[in-house]
Design a protein around this motif. Structure first.
Motif, short mmCIF file in Angstrom:
data_model
loop_
_atom_site.label_atom_id
_atom_site.label_comp_id
_atom_site.label_asym_id
_atom_site.label_seq_id
_atom_site.Cartn_x
_atom_site.Cartn_y
_atom_site.Cartn_z
N ASP A 68 51.27 -61.10 20.52
CA ASP A 68 49.88 -61.19 20.78
C ASP A 68 49.28 -59.82 21.39
OD1 ASP A 68 50.47 -61.53 23.41
OD2 ASP A 68 49.54 -63.57 23.97
N ASP A 69 49.97 -58.76 21.50
CA ASP A 69 49.50 -57.70 22.04
C ASP A 69 49.49 -56.31 21.22
OD1 ASP A 69 52.24 -57.31 21.98
OD2 ASP A 69 52.38 -56.14 23.65
N LEU A 70 49.34 -56.64 19.94
CA LEU A 70 49.38 -55.45 18.87
C LEU A 70 48.08 -55.08 18.72
CD1 LEU A 70 51.47 -57.18 16.08
CD2 LEU A 70 52.27 -55.84 17.86
N SER A 71 48.10 -53.63 18.77
CA SER A 71 47.19 -52.59 18.48
C SER A 71 47.65 -51.40 17.78
CB SER A 71 46.16 -52.73 19.62
OG SER A 71 46.90 -51.93 20.58
N PHE A 72 46.80 -50.44 17.53
CA PHE A 72 47.46 -49.13 17.02
C PHE A 72 46.86 -48.20 18.12
CE2 PHE A 72 46.78 -51.61 13.37
CZ PHE A 72 48.10 -51.75 12.75
N VAL A 73 47.45 -46.79 18.26
CA VAL A 73 47.29 -45.82 18.97
C VAL A 73 46.69 -44.91 17.60
CG1 VAL A 73 48.17 -45.93 20.96
CG2 VAL A 73 49.36 -44.80 19.15
N ILE A 74 45.68 -43.89 17.99
CA ILE A 74 45.03 -43.08 16.94
C ILE A 74 46.02 -41.78 17.42
CG2 ILE A 74 43.29 -41.97 15.71
CD1 ILE A 74 43.40 -45.07 15.42
N MET A 75 46.30 -41.23 16.37
CA MET A 75 47.12 -39.62 16.32
C MET A 75 46.34 -38.96 15.54
SD MET A 75 51.08 -40.43 16.92
CE MET A 75 51.30 -39.05 17.86
N GLU A 76 46.46 -37.62 15.98
CA GLU A 76 45.37 -36.58 14.87
C GLU A 76 46.14 -35.18 15.05
OE1 GLU A 76 41.09 -36.94 14.57
OE2 GLU A 76 41.31 -34.87 15.72
N VAL A 88 44.18 -31.73 1.57
CA VAL A 88 43.57 -30.25 1.74
C VAL A 88 43.06 -29.65 0.44
CG1 VAL A 88 43.91 -27.92 2.39
CG2 VAL A 88 44.69 -29.48 4.07
N GLU A 89 44.02 -29.89 -0.57
CA GLU A 89 43.70 -29.35 -1.71
C GLU A 89 42.60 -30.01 -2.60
OE1 GLU A 89 47.52 -29.22 -3.65
OE2 GLU A 89 48.08 -27.47 -2.50
N ARG A 90 42.47 -31.42 -2.48
CA ARG A 90 41.59 -32.22 -3.37
C ARG A 90 40.32 -32.27 -2.46
NH1 ARG A 90 45.71 -37.05 -5.29
NH2 ARG A 90 47.31 -35.58 -6.55
N HIS A 91 40.29 -32.33 -1.26
CA HIS A 91 39.22 -32.81 -0.54
C HIS A 91 38.93 -31.68 0.77
CE1 HIS A 91 39.09 -36.80 -2.50
NE2 HIS A 91 40.40 -36.89 -2.15
N GLY A 92 39.50 -30.83 0.84
CA GLY A 92 39.20 -29.81 1.86
C GLY A 92 39.41 -30.55 3.32
N VAL A 93 40.14 -31.37 3.46
CA VAL A 93 40.51 -31.97 4.95
C VAL A 93 40.80 -30.81 5.83
CG1 VAL A 93 42.08 -33.63 6.02
CG2 VAL A 93 40.94 -34.30 3.72
N ARG A 94 40.56 -30.94 7.06
CA ARG A 94 40.88 -30.32 8.10
C ARG A 94 41.51 -30.86 9.31
NH1 ARG A 94 35.55 -29.49 6.92
NH2 ARG A 94 34.92 -30.08 8.68
N ARG A 95 41.49 -32.26 9.29
CA ARG A 95 41.95 -32.90 10.47
C ARG A 95 42.57 -34.17 9.58
NH1 ARG A 95 38.45 -35.32 14.24
NH2 ARG A 95 36.81 -35.29 12.46
N MET A 96 43.95 -34.59 10.27
CA MET A 96 44.51 -35.70 9.66
C MET A 96 44.73 -36.71 10.75
SD MET A 96 45.67 -35.87 6.42
CE MET A 96 47.06 -36.75 6.30
N ARG A 97 44.49 -37.88 10.52
CA ARG A 97 44.91 -39.09 11.54
C ARG A 97 45.73 -40.26 10.94
NH1 ARG A 97 40.17 -39.48 15.18
NH2 ARG A 97 40.51 -41.70 15.23
N ILE A 98 46.27 -40.69 12.13
CA ILE A 98 47.14 -41.91 11.51
C ILE A 98 47.10 -43.12 12.59
CG2 ILE A 98 48.74 -40.45 10.44
CD1 ILE A 98 50.65 -40.47 12.82
#
Length: 176
Positions: free
Chosen positions: A164-172, A114-124
């Motif tokens: 063999d079933d690995l993937s990621f879910v995206i959270m925000e 937020v401080e360095r880049h003005g980010v308004r949303r975070m993703r993981i």
């Protein structure tokens, strides 16, 4: 554990960072804590070269919590552009997990972006098989987006898959 030195990683920190990250995610040592990926992946979680690339990049970095010369926790933070930030590689020394340090590191990564880049949303990105971790992030205000991302099969830099079933879910999470 209130008196921590929280700062951006520098190249000389790489050996300590690498050891911390590997201990939190891989091998028997990681099983002391609850963030282990040892049932999903063998091999490495990262390598010194990747850590050097992150530290040298303009749009990302690694925050490290130090106490008495020991790296206790770290988190990668990255500005993706368009008001969106990302964090990953959240690592807390296994013996110190469940004491609130992970939450402090997430909050620090959010604050930096937020401080360095003005980010308004975070993703993981999270393995959906890690339901306790997904639930923990939900308690921190992160929500599943319905999006997924593939696991980089074939790139040993990210580990050796045990399934063999690995993937990621995206959270925000929206940020103030």
């Amino acid at each position: 554990m209130t008196e921590l030195d929280l700062r951006d990683a520098v190249p000389t920190d790489i050996p300590a960072l690498h050891a911390l990250i590997e201990s939190a995610y891989r091998g028997e040592t990681s099983r002391v804590g609850w963030t282990t990926e040892a049932d999903l992946l063998d091999g490495q979680r990262t390598d010194p070269e990747e850590l050097a690339e992150i530290i040298a990049a303009e749009d990302q970095g690694i925050l490290v919590a130090w106490k008495d010369g020991d790296a206790l926790a770290c988190v990668k933070h990255q500005h993706l552009g368009d008001g969106v930030g990302y964090f990953g590689m959240l690592s807390v020394a296994p013996a110190l997990q469940s004491a609130g340090l992970g939450r402090r590191m997430v909050e620090a990564a959010e604050r930096v972006l937020v401080e360095r880049h003005g980010v308004r949303r975070m993703r993981i990105q999270v393995f959906p098989q890690r339901q306790t971790l997904v639930a923990w992030y939900q308690r921190l205000g992160y929500a599943l987006t319905g999006e997924t991302a593939p696991f980089p099969y074939g790139d040993q830099r990210f580990g050796l898959p045990r399934r063999d079933d690995l993937s990621f879910v995206i959270m925000e999470k929206p940020l103030p």
